[in-house]
Design an enzyme around this catalytic site. Structure first.
Site, PDB file in Angstrom:
ATOM      1  N   ARG A 137      -9.119   0.031   0.741  1.00  0.00           N
ATOM      2  CA  ARG A 137      -7.778   0.518   1.104  1.00  0.00           C
ATOM      3  C   ARG A 137      -6.950   0.428  -0.162  1.00  0.00           C
ATOM      4  O   ARG A 137      -7.222  -0.414  -1.022  1.00  0.00           O
ATOM      5  CB  ARG A 137      -7.226  -0.451   2.135  1.00  0.00           C
ATOM      6  CG  ARG A 137      -5.929  -0.122   2.815  1.00  0.00           C
ATOM      7  CD  ARG A 137      -5.663  -1.254   3.779  1.00  0.00           C
ATOM      8  NE  ARG A 137      -4.499  -1.052   4.589  1.00  0.00           N
ATOM      9  CZ  ARG A 137      -3.985  -1.984   5.386  1.00  0.00           C
ATOM     10  NH1 ARG A 137      -4.544  -3.180   5.459  1.00  0.00           N
ATOM     11  NH2 ARG A 137      -2.925  -1.742   6.119  1.00  0.00           N
ATOM     12  N   HIS A 169       4.326  -6.777  -4.149  1.00  0.00           N
ATOM     13  CA  HIS A 169       2.907  -6.963  -4.435  1.00  0.00           C
ATOM     14  C   HIS A 169       2.127  -5.671  -4.315  1.00  0.00           C
ATOM     15  O   HIS A 169       2.538  -4.731  -3.636  1.00  0.00           O
ATOM     16  CB  HIS A 169       2.297  -8.043  -3.527  1.00  0.00           C
ATOM     17  CG  HIS A 169       2.263  -7.703  -2.076  1.00  0.00           C
ATOM     18  ND1 HIS A 169       1.131  -7.245  -1.441  1.00  0.00           N
ATOM     19  CD2 HIS A 169       3.221  -7.755  -1.116  1.00  0.00           C
ATOM     20  CE1 HIS A 169       1.403  -7.046  -0.159  1.00  0.00           C
ATOM     21  NE2 HIS A 169       2.659  -7.336   0.062  1.00  0.00           N
ATOM     22  N   TYR A 213       0.821  -1.210   0.000  1.00  0.00           N
ATOM     23  CA  TYR A 213       0.000   0.000   0.000  1.00  0.00           C
ATOM     24  C   TYR A 213       0.861   1.269   0.000  1.00  0.00           C
ATOM     25  O   TYR A 213       0.366   2.352   0.230  1.00  0.00           O
ATOM     26  CB  TYR A 213      -0.942   0.006   1.207  1.00  0.00           C
ATOM     27  CG  TYR A 213      -1.987  -1.095   1.172  1.00  0.00           C
ATOM     28  CD1 TYR A 213      -2.987  -1.099   0.212  1.00  0.00           C
ATOM     29  CD2 TYR A 213      -1.967  -2.133   2.104  1.00  0.00           C
ATOM     30  CE1 TYR A 213      -3.944  -2.108   0.177  1.00  0.00           C
ATOM     31  CE2 TYR A 213      -2.921  -3.145   2.071  1.00  0.00           C
ATOM     32  CZ  TYR A 213      -3.916  -3.120   1.107  1.00  0.00           C
ATOM     33  OH  TYR A 213      -4.870  -4.124   1.069  1.00  0.00           O
TER      34      TYR A 213
END
Ligand code: ADP
Length: 606
Positions: free
Chosen positions: A536, A454, A151
């Site tokens: 998210r 990722h 993220y």
């Protein structure tokens, strides 16, 4: 690739508690193996020389002003607590992560970078930093641990922001209440650390941990992360915050706003979330409205538990499986937040690279995945469900009987217990995670590709087969179109499911990075067109996703901007986080929307 000799020479990972982000002694062997596996798949050098004048400056700040500001910050905090980001960038790995940039860079490594990092030692110092940022109009970006990998990691949304690394010096478990099963933590307390602290007390309490235990309890909670025990919705299980506002003012939320006797903390601060008046805690999660310096969390009383897995033979079974899950979840017969995982993950969590299973560069064909699964404990199947039930034996038995009976309606399903699989099977890691023991095992699928990183695509759907089908089909199709293996997991929490599809990419492969971004952008747009939104996201998709929540001609964003401008008139706190830009940066090309990558990473078209 690194040679076996070089791997045995890898420097040891720092230990906890000597290092706040380090690994506790009990995990040293597991950590060593994890690290060796990940390093054996690295082809990139540890770092590359950086171009241009360093450190990178934030927008609107010239070098003289920046240097003067940094000198003043060093003067007030001590020069050892301020560090310029002017050295080569090192991605490291999960347990030795950087606080200078996004270690899982899907754009150029040098794009999402800070100018400096500051390490406050107290709430007063956080307030002083915020006042300093207002004085020099320098954007700051708080992190607790900075392990938000997938993220954006520790990177700021706005290039050149100063990172406030709260975790290094503010790392205490301030309180554990064994009677009411609560705790108060500072930002630098990892799941590993809280677990160790509770073990020391001997209290029969569990924490709820996400898949990997190195993140901070507080940072994960404010980013609304999830775990897998009945306390898996972290934000729903926090209770009370202390927050530094962008003005430097300090507030306490919940019952903490009412001072306790003789200046003590309020005795109900960790007992009741809502207190009196508007419940404001939510505006400090996934936002840029404040810096949380203390947080209360509820702990789970220890109990007996039984984990299990169920395999299902056909890809198209998932709709029926989810329709079986829904009443079981609503009636709380499924005790935890269970996962339904695609069988390719059984291959990936062995820690073996994709090349071990398949030589092609394209996604692994289904028949190849299944031919390998056939020789593994899961057998030839398409889906694997991991669940856990809790409580005394009679309760667990009653629940398991219903669970077995319901899932047996799917022809060919198989029920498997931990004693049925070898000691190194992933199910044993689930047993630990689902009983509050932090783990590292989930890192193993990061060996799928060389230099593997990722990106998570994480839409929400109701717990209904028909909705799951729409999202799953578009994700499968778009992964194929852009050349990625699709590794989806549904995490079910009652009426809704988080669908987590991880795109695994090679950080050394520019084309793969470009395709990963294109795939994400297209999935976000297509899912939104069908009415599904993400819970998210990574920094570079925040603007696009915020816009998809645009009901009423962007009414919610206008509310967020109104709050932002009222609380942060100088726009110093995490500009752009969650797609919320303060007035001073709006309309200046800092937003990153689908067509902007080439020109506008953090306003390079400014
Ligand atoms: P983790 O602890 O899981 O490594 P991070 O520290 O990377 O998580 O934080 C996750 C996200 O939450 C980041 O985007 C960060 O800006 C935000 N965040 C982290 N800590 C705080 C905090 N104390 N106050 C406000 N926002 C925070």
């Amino acid at each position: 690739m690194a040679t076996a000799d070089a791997l045995t020479d890898l420097p040891p990972t720092p230990l906890f508690p000597a290092t706040h982000s380090g690994i506790p002694e009990r995990y040293v062997e597991q950590c060593k193996e994890s690290k060796a596996r990940i390093y054996s798949n690295k082809t990139l050098p540890p770092s590359v020389p950086r171009a241009g004048e360093l450190p990178v400056l934030p927008p609107d700040v010239d070098r003289d002003t920046f240097n003067k500001a940094i000198a003043e910050l060093k003067e007030s905090l001590g020069k050892e607590h301020v560090e310029l980001n002017d050295k080569p960038l090192v991605d490291g790995w999960y347990m030795e992560h950087p606080n200078t940039h996004d270690a899982f860079h899907v754009v150029e490594q040098s794009e999402l970078v800070s100018s400096a990092t500051v390490y406050p030692g107290s709430t007063e110092e956080v307030q002083a930093i915020v006042r300093w940022a207002n004085k020099f109009l320098i954007p700051v970006f708080p992190i607790s641990m900075g392990r938000n990998l997938g993220y954006g990691g520790a990177a700021p949304r706005l290039r050149g922001s100063v990172i406030i690394d709260l975790g290094r010096r503010m790392k205490k478990v301030l309180k554990i209440d064994g009677q009411n099963a609560t705790c108060i933590v500072e930002p630098g307390v990892t799941y590993f650390a809280l677990y160790e602290e509770i073990q020391k007390t001997g209290l029969p309490l569990w924490i709820d941990t996400p898949d990997v235990g190195g993140g901070s309890v507080l940072g994960n909670c404010v980013d609304r992360g999830v775990g897998y025990t009945p306390y898996g919705d972290h934000f729903a299980n926090h209770c009370g915050m202390e927050v530094v506002l962008p003005s430097g003012e300090l507030v306490r939320t919940g019952m903490g706003a009412l001072p306790g006797k003789n200046g003590a903390d309020n005795p109900s601060w960790q007992a009741f979330q809502h207190a009196y008046g508007p419940s404001v805690d939510g505006i400090f999660s996934q936002s840029n409205f404040g810096i949380v310096t203390k947080m209360g969390m509820w702990l789970m009383p220890e109990t007996e538990h039984q984990s299990y897995m169920i395999t299902f033979p056909k890809e198209e079974d998932f709709e029926q499986i989810i329709d079986i899950i829904r009443p079981l979840a609503l009636n709380r017969i499924l005790g935890n937040i269970p996962q339904l995982r695609s069988v390719i993950q059984e291959l990936a969590v062995t820690g073996k690279p994709k090349s071990h299973f398949y030589q092609g560069k394209d996604p692994v064909p289904e028949e190849v995945i299944r031919s390998h699964a056939k020789n593994m404990p899961c057998g030839d199947c398409a889906w694997v469900f991991y669940g856990t039930v809790y409580g005394p034996e009679e309760t667990r038995k009653m629940q398991l009987d219903v669970i077995r009976q319901e899932f047996a309606k799917v022809p060919g399903s198989k029920f498997i217990l931990p004693q049925d699989v070898p000691e190194d099977h992933y199910l044993h890691a689930r047993v630990r995670i689902c009983s509050g023991v932090p783990e590292l095992r989930e890192l193993d699928w990061l060996n799928w590709k060389p230099n593997c990183a990722h990106l998570a695509f994480s839409p929400i759907t109701p717990t209904k087969g028909e909705d799951a089908k729409i999202v799953h089909e578009l994700v499968t199709r778009l992964h194929k179109k852009w050349g990625f293996d699709s590794l989806p997991t549904w995490c079910v929490s009652g009426r809704e499911m988080h669908y987590i599809a991880e795109i695994l990419f090679d950080r050394a492969d520019e084309d793969e990075k470009r395709r990963a971004i294109a795939c994400m952008r297209e999935m976000i747009a297509e899912a939104a067109a069908q009415g599904y939104g993400e819970y998210r996201t990574h920094l570079i998709f925040m603007d696009q996703i915020a816009r998809t929540y645009g009901w009423g001609d962007q009414a919610l964003m206008r509310l967020n901007e109104t709050i932002k401008d009222a609380l942060d008139p100088n726009g110093i706190l995490a500009p752009g986080r969650a797609g919320i830009w303060p007035k001073r940066f709006r309309g200046r090309g800092f937003q990153l929307l689908p067509d902007d990558e080439k020109t506008a990473i953090n306003g390079t078209n400014r």
